[in-house]
Design a protein around this motif. Structure first.
Motif, PDB file in Angstrom:
ATOM      1  N   GLU A 219     -12.313   0.367  -5.539  1.00 11.74           N
ATOM      2  CA  GLU A 219     -10.999   1.391  -4.682  1.00 11.74           C
ATOM      3  C   GLU A 219     -11.435   1.776  -3.438  1.00 11.74           C
ATOM      4  O   GLU A 219     -10.411   1.608  -2.806  1.00 11.74           O
ATOM      5  N   GLY A 223      -8.651   0.420  -0.099  1.00 10.74           N
ATOM      6  CA  GLY A 223      -8.012   1.363   0.186  1.00 10.74           C
ATOM      7  C   GLY A 223      -8.726   1.133   1.507  1.00 10.74           C
ATOM      8  O   GLY A 223      -7.788   1.174   2.771  1.00 10.74           O
ATOM      9  N   GLN A 226      -6.645  -2.081   2.684  1.00 16.28           N
ATOM     10  CA  GLN A 226      -5.412  -1.124   3.177  1.00 16.28           C
ATOM     11  C   GLN A 226      -5.243  -1.121   4.623  1.00 16.28           C
ATOM     12  O   GLN A 226      -3.695  -0.985   5.125  1.00 16.28           O
ATOM     13  N   MET A 227      -5.546   0.183   5.598  1.00 14.81           N
ATOM     14  CA  MET A 227      -5.618   1.003   5.940  1.00 14.81           C
ATOM     15  C   MET A 227      -5.556  -0.038   7.045  1.00 14.81           C
ATOM     16  O   MET A 227      -4.591   0.028   8.441  1.00 14.81           O
TER      17      MET A 227
END
Length: 543
Positions: A219, A223, A226-227
């Motif tokens: 995760e 994350g 994605q950022m």
């Protein structure tokens, strides 16, 4: 994503002129080349129709040289596309250390710098007017209860309450944004380094494509991916985010610093509002990006096959440096207007503004002086997507006496989009206080070092109008400043009933819907300036 981050990603990077508030832009992201000089009927963009006017009406006609003063951050007078159109004071002998023309300014061969010292030093960073007022009024009212304020001080106390609120909220916002940007920059750099190593890549340009192949249940890694992917896709780079960090750092260090005193550099007595003979002749200044861009829009050489074509084809650009990276001072603005008028300016462009004007009377007097000499003033409405019928914005055409300057044009910014995004998302607007709109988005023009860049801002829209006014004065020299304004207002491309997004539509929080309004509600004229129609009308009445 925060509104401020959205704006920087959308605009490229904020230029640090807080008083000017222009925005840097990626070169022509889809905008037609030279679009602000094009014509709607021929080119399907709401440009001013300059090329059409020259080709169909003005070709072969005689014109008179018009002087346009640019009160701004300074101009690169050696720019390849500007050096042939820069105003020179022929009454002054360069470098002899004497005031040959007796105008009070020694060696002002290329104009004057009101924010420089006699020793050649120059002001760059400056505080905001709200910070200066906060520093002054806090000494008198900080900790004083309203019931303890003397009757004679009630009005000043009310100003203090407004200033205190605006200053504290502005400083807090700058501090929060600085911390946020600094964190974002750290995370972005860390994420890119992580994925360069994770995928064993040689170039950062490969990261976005590699992330599309990422398969993981981690995760934290997801994350981070994605950022990085999200920000990169929206145009974020380390350089842009770092510019955001510096922008808010400068706000804290300079703009919201009540103790900053740049007048030690200038050497004048800032309390002596009648003082005129201060400054120096270094007209470029330390950061002339904004002023150089403005100058190019007005009159970049149309005959040299270099760079761009300015709106006007027979102008001289007078350089008056007044605007720092912060808020200009009323004393300097007043003296700049007077200097421009006394040295032969026909039009003055003013692409700057602020929400407080403690010495507005002296600016009013300078505007009236310009009016008495037949000089037209063109002013940018500002980039805060606010209604200036309701919110403060200076300088303005409304005098403290209640009367209105007739020689003033207030300009909002429009885009090359012909749909509901016609008004620029950042532009101020007002049914009474903004006269018309003009191209101010993706405007490609001159910047220092004989370079070119696209910028956004009402700062760009104002010189478009100044250029249009110069064309009318040049080819129809019998027109007065009043008549030029009247013609430009009368001949706009009228779009009163067109449904558009109210400015601010790209600064909304997640989930907020943009408000739709009639374009006619955003200005007096309800239209976009149209030089072709203005010239056609001037040609008709001149006969």
């Amino acid at each position: 994503m925060t509104k401020s981050l959205k704006r920087i990603l959308l605009a490229g990077a904020l230029v640090a002129h807080v008083g000017i508030a222009a925005q840097a832009q990626d070169p022509l992201r889809g905008a037609p080349e030279n679009w602000y000089n094009l014509d709607y009927e021929q080119d399907s963009v709401y440009g001013v129709g300059a090329e059409r006017a020259y080709n169909e009406i003005l070709k072969g006609k005689k014109s008179k040289k018009v002087v346009v003063a640019v009160i701004d951050s300074g101009i690169d007078i050696d720019h390849e596309d500007l050096k042939s159109v820069i105003w020179h004071n022929t009454k002054e002998v360069a470098g002899n250390g004497q005031d040959d023309d007796k105008n009070g300014y020694i060696d002002d061969v290329d104009g004057w710098n009101f924010i420089g010292g006699a020793d050649g030093e120059m002001v760059n960073e400056e505080n905001l007017e709200v910070a200066r007022l906060y520093g002054k009024l806090s000494k008198k009212f900080e900790g004083v209860a309203e019931e303890d304020v003397a009757k004679a001080d009630k009005k000043e106390y009310e100003l203090w309450l407004v200033v205190k609120k605006d200053f504290e909220s502005g400083l807090t916002k700058a501090e929060e944004n600085y911390a946020r940007y600094d964190m974002i920059l750290h995370q972005f750099k860390r994420g890119k380094a992580l994925f360069l190593a994770y995928f064993d890549l040689e170039s950062e340009d490969e990261i976005l494509g590699a992330l599309e192949t990422l398969e993981t249940q981690d995760e934290v890694l997801l994350g981070m991916a994605q950022m990085v992917a999200g920000m990169t896709a929206q145009g974020a780079t380390e350089e842009r985010i770092a510019e955001g960090v510096k922008y808010f750092q400068d706000q804290i260090e300079y703009n919201y610093n009540p103790e900053l005193n740049t007048r030690e550099i200038v050497g004048d007595d800032i309390t002596d509002l009648k003082q005129k003979n201060y400054g120096n002749n270094k007209v470029m200044g330390p950061d002339a990006t904004h002023g150089t861009h403005v100058a190019g829009i007005i009159g970049a050489d149309r005959t040299n096959d270099l760079g761009i074509k300015g709106v006007a084809d027979n102008v001289e650009i007078m350089v008056v440096r007044t605007v720092p990276n912060g808020d200009e001072r009323d004393k300097d603005v007043a003296n700049s207007i007077i200097y421009a008028v006394d040295n032969g300016a026909d039009i003055i462009n003013m692409s700057f503004g602020k929400p407080f004007s403690p010495n507005k009377d002296i600016v009013d007097a300078a505007i009236k002086y310009a009016d008495s000499k037949g000089v037209l003033l063109v002013h940018a409405a500002g980039n805060d997507n606010k209604n200036t019928d309701k919110e403060r914005n200076f300088p303005k055409d409304k005098f403290n006496s209640g009367k209105t300057a007739k020689n003033w044009i207030e300009v909002g910014a429009s885009t090359w989009h012909t749909d509901e995004e016609l008004p620029a998302y950042f532009s101020n607007y007002a049914k009474k206080n903004v006269d018309l709109f003009a191209p101010g988005f993706d405007i490609y023009s001159t910047v220092p070092g004989s370079e070119y860049q696209a910028l956004n801002g009402t700062s760009m829209a104002s010189p478009v109008v100044a250029g249009c006014a110069a064309v009318l004065m040049s080819y129809y020299p019998n027109l007065s400043a009043y008549q030029v304004k009247k013609i430009l207002m009368k001949t706009v491309t009228s779009l009163k009933s067109k449904e558009v997004l109210k400015p601010g539509y790209k600064d909304l929080e997640e989930g907020q819907e943009p408000e739709k309004v009639k374009f006619g509600s955003l200005s007096v004229s309800g239209g976009v300036i149209n030089l072709y129609e203005a010239v056609k009308y001037a040609e008709k009445i001149s006969k």
